[in-house]
Design an enzyme around this catalytic site. Structure first.
Site, short mmCIF file in Angstrom:
data_model
loop_
_atom_site.label_atom_id
_atom_site.label_comp_id
_atom_site.label_asym_id
_atom_site.label_seq_id
_atom_site.Cartn_x
_atom_site.Cartn_y
_atom_site.Cartn_z
N HIS A 24 -20.89 -6.48 -11.80
CA HIS A 24 -19.48 -6.08 -11.78
C HIS A 24 -18.55 -7.27 -11.95
O HIS A 24 -18.88 -8.39 -11.57
CB HIS A 24 -19.14 -5.27 -10.52
CG HIS A 24 -19.33 -6.00 -9.23
ND1 HIS A 24 -18.40 -6.85 -8.70
CD2 HIS A 24 -20.35 -5.97 -8.32
CE1 HIS A 24 -18.81 -7.31 -7.53
NE2 HIS A 24 -20.01 -6.81 -7.28
N ASP B 215 -15.19 -7.23 -10.87
CA ASP B 215 -14.15 -7.31 -9.85
C ASP B 215 -14.63 -8.11 -8.64
O ASP B 215 -15.82 -8.26 -8.39
CB ASP B 215 -13.71 -5.91 -9.41
CG ASP B 215 -14.87 -5.03 -8.95
OD1 ASP B 215 -15.95 -5.11 -9.56
OD2 ASP B 215 -14.69 -4.27 -7.98
N ASP C 216 -20.47 -13.14 -5.11
CA ASP C 216 -20.41 -11.69 -5.35
C ASP C 216 -19.37 -11.39 -6.43
O ASP C 216 -18.23 -11.10 -6.12
CB ASP C 216 -20.05 -11.00 -4.04
CG ASP C 216 -20.06 -9.49 -4.13
OD1 ASP C 216 -20.68 -8.95 -5.06
OD2 ASP C 216 -19.44 -8.84 -3.26
N GLU D 58 -16.37 -1.93 -8.94
CA GLU D 58 -17.53 -1.70 -8.07
C GLU D 58 -17.16 -1.81 -6.60
O GLU D 58 -17.69 -1.08 -5.76
CB GLU D 58 -18.62 -2.73 -8.41
CG GLU D 58 -19.97 -2.46 -7.72
CD GLU D 58 -20.10 -3.12 -6.36
OE1 GLU D 58 -21.11 -2.84 -5.67
OE2 GLU D 58 -19.22 -3.93 -5.97
N GLU D 59 -16.24 -2.71 -6.28
CA GLU D 59 -15.89 -2.93 -4.88
C GLU D 59 -15.12 -1.76 -4.27
O GLU D 59 -15.14 -1.57 -3.06
CB GLU D 59 -15.06 -4.22 -4.74
CG GLU D 59 -15.78 -5.50 -5.15
CD GLU D 59 -16.88 -5.91 -4.18
OE1 GLU D 59 -17.12 -5.17 -3.20
OE2 GLU D 59 -17.50 -6.96 -4.40
N GLU E 296 -26.70 -8.67 -8.36
CA GLU E 296 -26.02 -8.88 -7.09
C GLU E 296 -26.72 -10.00 -6.30
O GLU E 296 -27.91 -10.25 -6.48
CB GLU E 296 -26.04 -7.59 -6.26
CG GLU E 296 -25.18 -6.47 -6.81
CD GLU E 296 -23.74 -6.53 -6.29
OE1 GLU E 296 -23.35 -7.56 -5.72
OE2 GLU E 296 -23.02 -5.53 -6.49
N HIS F 188 -17.82 -11.46 0.31
CA HIS F 188 -16.51 -11.12 0.91
C HIS F 188 -16.05 -12.13 1.97
O HIS F 188 -15.04 -11.90 2.63
CB HIS F 188 -16.54 -9.72 1.55
CG HIS F 188 -16.91 -8.63 0.59
ND1 HIS F 188 -16.80 -7.29 0.92
CD2 HIS F 188 -17.38 -8.64 -0.69
CE1 HIS F 188 -17.20 -6.54 -0.09
NE2 HIS F 188 -17.56 -7.35 -1.09
#
Length: 381
Positions: free
Chosen positions: A71, A73, A104, A138-139, A164, A354
Site C-alpha cells: 500500500h 498510504d 509500514d 489500506e490504513e 508488509e 504507526h
C-alpha cells in the site's frame, strides 16, 4: 543493470518525502509510474475515488502469474514535535532509516518495484508474469484492494505476497476486521426530571456489554488465529452534566476468525439491536468496514522458498504464523480457498508500524531486495 545502494536509498527518500497520509497516494502512484516508464514498463492508474488511485504494472507473460502488492498510504505522524527528526525526511542513523512509512510500508513497496525493473532490464524473467499492485487506503477501509478485486486483477493470479513489515515471520493467515458505528437515539431532558426524556446512554451501555460478553466469551477458536476479539474503542454522548443526553454513539472493532465470521457478527449486532428496540430503545447499527479473515494452510512452494531465502540472507530463523492484523489480502483473496499460496513477508518490524520515530533497518531494506528477486525467479522458473 543493477541499482546501487545509494540509488535505492535515494528513491526511498523520495517516497518518504511524499506525505501520503490518506487522500494523497496519487503522488506516490505518479512517482512510481514515472519510474517504471524510465525503464519501459507500462503501468496503469486505477481510479478508486475522485482523489484516490491504485497503480498496476506488469512484466512477462503467461503463467504462473505472481502477484506482488503493497500500500502507498501511511498513517499520520501525529504530533511532529515528538519526532527526533522530520517524519517526512528520510534520516539515517545507527544503521536505521527513519521516517513515516519507512517500516509500514514504503520500503517493502519500493523493493517490489525496483526488483521488477531489474528483472525487466536484464531480461531475467524467462517465464510467467509478475503483477505489481500498489493500493490506496489500506490504513483506513482498504478501498483500493476492494477495487482491484472487483475489477478482476486477482482472477488469474497464481500466488500473492504482500510486502508488509515482518522480517522474521512469514504470515500466511490473518484475522478479519469489522468496524461498527452504533447510534442510540433518545430524548433530551433536564437531569432533575429524567422521566421527561429518554437517556440514550443507558440502552447503548447495556447493548455494548451484552455484545462484549457474547463475542469475547465465545469459545470458538481457530487453530492458527485463535479467538475472535471485540473492542469498544470510542464512546461519545452528552452536552452537559445536568442534561439527559438525546444521543449516544459508540464505535467498535471486531477481529474475526473463519469460525465466527463477519456475516455472523453483523447479524448478531443487528439482531441484538432489534431486541432492544422492541423494548423501547432506538439503536441504529452501521457497518463502516468489513474485511474478512484470510485463512490459508501455508503449504506452498512460495512459503517454503521464502523461508529458505529469508534464513539464507538474514541469517535468522524465520517463523510461520497467523496474525491478528489485517492486510489488503482480505479483499484480494475473497474468492481464493485455503490452498491458495499467500504470505505477508517484508523488511521491517511489525512493532514499528504507526510509531513515533518509525524506522526500518537499512540492512533489512537492502537485503529484502535480493530475497524478493530470487523468490520471483524461483517461482517462475
Amino acid at each position: 543493470m543493477k541499482f546501487t545502494e545509494e540509488e535505492k536509498i535515494e528513491i526511498l527518500a523520495d517516497l518518504i518525502a511524499i506525505k501520503s497520509v490518506n487522500e494523497n497516494e496519487i503522488e506516490v502512484a505518479n512517482y512510481l509510474k514515472d519510474l517504471f516508464a524510465q525503464y519501459g514498463i507500462d503501468s496503469k492508474i486505477v481510479p478508486v475515488t475522485d482523489t484516490r488511485v491504485n497503480l498496476v504494472a506488469e512484466i512477462g507473460s503467461g503463467h504462473p502469474v505472481v502477484g506482488i502488492s503493497g500500500h502507498m498510504d501511511v498513517v499520520s505522524p501525529g504530533d511532529e514535535s515528538k519526532w527526533s527528526n522530520d517524519p517526512f525526511k528520510l534520516t539515517e542513523k545507527d544503521g536505521k532509516l527513519y521516517g513515516r512509512g519507512t517500516d509500514d510500508m514504503k520500503a517493502g513497496l519500493l523493493n517490489l518495484a525496483l526488483v521488477m525493473i531489474e528483472l525487466k532490464e536484464n531480461n531475467e524473467l524467462e517465464n510467467g508474469t509478475v503483477r505489481f499492485m500498489a493500493t490506496t487506503g489500506e490504513e483506513v477501509g482498504a478501498a483500493g484492494s476492494q477495487k482491484l478485486y472487483e475489477e478482476g486483477y486477482m482472477d488469474d493470479v497464481d500466488c500473492l505476497f504482500v510486502a508488509e513489515p515482518s522480517h522474521d515471520t512469514i504470515i500466511y493467515s490473518h484475522k478479519g476486521s469489522l468496524n461498527f458505528k452504533i447510534t442510540s437515539n433518545g430524548e433530551a431532558a433536564h437531569s432533575s426530571m429524567p422521566q421527561n426524556g429518554y437517556n440514550a446512554i443507558n440502552p447503548l451501555m447495556a447493548y455494548l456489554l451484552e455484545l462484549d460478553k457474547k463475542l469475547n466469551q465465545d469459545t470458538r477458536k481457530n487453530e492458527v488465529l485463535g479467538e475472535l476479539v471485540m473492542s469498544t474503542t470510542i464512546f461519545n454522548s452528552g452536552d452537559q452534566v445536568n442534561s439527559v443526553p438525546a444521543n449516544a454513539v459508540a464505535e467498535i472493532n471486531v477481529r474475526t476468525i473463519p469460525e465466527f465470521d463477519n456475516e455472523e457478527v453483523i447479524e448478531l449486532f443487528k439482531d441484538t439491536a432489534q431486541n432492544y428496540n422492541d423494548e423501547g430503545a432506538n439503536i441504529e447499527v452501521d457497518v463502516t468496514m468489513s474485511l474478512p479473515s484470510v485463512f490459508t494452510n501455508g503449504q506452498s512452494k512460495m512459503v517454503d522458498l521464502a523461508k529458505e531465502l529469508g534464513e539464507k540472507y538474514l541469517d535468522i530463523e524465520i517463523a510461520q504464523e497467523g496474525s491478528p492484523g489485517v492486510t489488503d489480502a482480505s479483499n484480494l483473496l475473497r474468492d481464493k480457498d485455503e490452498s491458495f499460496p499467500f504470505m505477508m513477508f517484508g523488511p521491517g518490524e511489525t512493532k514499528m508500524a504507526h510509531k513515533v520515530d518509525e524506522y526500518v533497518y537499512k540492512d533489512y531494506y537492502l537485503t529484502f531486495f535480493d530475497i524478493y528477486k530470487e523468490l520471483i525467479l524461483g517461482l517462475t522458473e
